[in-house]
Design an enzyme around this catalytic site. Structure first.
Site: not given
Ligand code: GTP
Length: 378
Positions: A160, A223, A108
């Site tokens: 953070k 981001d 993302d």
């Molecule tokens: P928020 O719920 O809004 O915080 O978003 P998010 O779930 O995407 O979490 P975050 O922005 O911290 O994740 C950063 C990247 O890691 C994103 O591309 C997510 O798709 C990926 N990501 C986060 N958690 C997981 C997980 O448990 N498994 C996998 N496969 N990808 C994850």
């Protein structure tokens, strides 16, 4: 040969309601899913095989990207029933990635730099890995890196919640840009089949062992975890692409655009395929329009994203808005956000005649997919 893994399995709660119907990594930035942009950049640095760590809405990602043939790269998928966190997801791909160093990308983030330079940085530092960093004016929203300037070694990795700006005032600092290049030894630091976060649970240990370095990435970085960031990221990337196209005297407006006399376009603007713009419209600046979109007469649009298949009638005003795919706006509708907050329509929303949706000063105004809006809201 360096491989890559892209994390694409989070819940994307901060991007709701847009992420209720489409995984965050398939959300278009300048009319192409963010994950496709990342894959193409990996490919141009010589990466030929990647793993997608999918979980939430995995089937949609698989359906869109398949085995990667369309993008000229080999794609494998992990099987992660419930999200295992950023490190847990990487551990599942150990068999694919255990033979050589590999890139890890948060699916993302938007950037536009040459990954080969990051590989060269890793070869110079000879640590266990390199974290891409970016200096931002508001570091407290991200993981902050305290670095040793002459060696580029990371001395502290503060999430953070752990970082307090000096005197309560933000000053520009390097932050974790969500792109890493790591050696397979990383797998020894991640317990299998457990929810583990690479940022919280793994990097602080590697930093305490003095094994991590940073590479300051050139150019844009954003981001897109929140809607305001998604809009801003689209605009930044559009400007960056246009800067490069300018030398070739090209732009991002489809050559078959059907535009009626006296409609005005104020760059920067991106317009996809099969778009109709009727008379006396004013489109731009900072507008990105997808494919198969109709825009009726006397409509003004600026600082707005419009995805595919939208029907925007006449006498409409859109400012600081995101309009997801297949929305229908009837005559005289107004969508007006402000500097901090947007008006966001998820997919298949219909807004009836003359309705005004105005974002309040302290939060974005969102409409869930398939809703019909009949009354003014602010
Ligand atoms: P928020 O719920 O809004 O915080 O978003 P998010 O779930 O995407 O979490 P975050 O922005 O911290 O994740 C950063 C990247 O890691 C994103 O591309 C997510 O798709 C990926 N990501 C986060 N958690 C997981 C997980 O448990 N498994 C996998 N496969 N990808 C994850």
């Amino acid at each position: 040969m360096t491989k890559g893994i892209i994390l694409s399995g989070g819940f994307a709660t901060r991007l709701r309601p847009l992420s209720c119907v489409i995984p965050k990594t398939l959300i278009p930035v300048v009319n192409k899913p963010v994950i496709e942009r990342q894959i193409l950049l990996l490919k141009s640095a010589g990466v030929r095989e990647i793993v997608l760590a999918v979980s939430v809405m995995a089937d949609l990602v698989k359906k869109h990207l398949g085995n990667g043939e369309k993008l000229g790269i080999k794609i494998e998928y992990t099987d992660e029933k419930n999200p295992l966190g950023t490190a847990g997801a990487i551990k599942l791909a150990e068999d694919y990635l255990k033979d050589d160093d590999f890139f890890i990308l948060n699916g993302d983030v938007i950037f536009n730099f040459d990954f080969k330079e990051m590989i060269q940085a890793h070869d110079r530092y000879k640590g266990l890995g390199v974290i891409a960093s970016k200096i931002v004016p508001d570091p407290s929203r991200y993981g902050v890196l305290i670095v040793e300037e002459d060696t580029n070694k990371i001395l502290k990795f503060l999430e953070k919640s752990e970082y307090t700006p000096p005197d309560g005032k933000n000053i520009p600092m390097p932050i974790n840009a969500g792109v890493y290049l790591l050696e397979p030894d990383i797998f020894q630091y991640i317990k299998p089949n457990k929810k583990v976060s690479i940022e919280h649970d793994v990097f602080p240990i590697l930093v305490s062992e003095e094994k991590l370095y940073h590479y300051s990435i050139p150019g844009i970085w954003k981001d897109i975890g929140k809607p305001e960031e998604l809009l801003e990221g689209n605009i930044q990337l559009m400007k960056d692409i246009l800067k490069n196209l300018k030398e070739k005297k090209e732009n991002l407006i489809d050559e078959n655009l059907d535009i009626e006399g006296k409609a005005l376009i104020y760059p920067p603007v991106t317009i996809g395929k099969n778009v109709v713009i009727k008379k006396n419209c004013r489109i731009g600046p900072n507008v990105i329009i997808g494919d198969n979109v109709y825009i009726g007469a006397n409509t003004e649009i600026k600082d707005t994203l419009i995805y595919n298949e939208a029907y925007i009638s006449k006498n409409i005003k859109c400012e600081k808005a995101i309009i997801a795919d297949n929305c229908l706006l009837h005559d005289g509708v107004q969508l007006v956000g402000n500097n901090q907050n947007l008006v966001i329509l998820s997919s298949f929303v219909e807004v009836l005649d003359n309705v005004k949706l105005i974002a309040p000063p302290n939060s974005s105004l969102t409409v869930c997919h398939h809703d019909v809006v009949r009354l003014d809201v602010s």
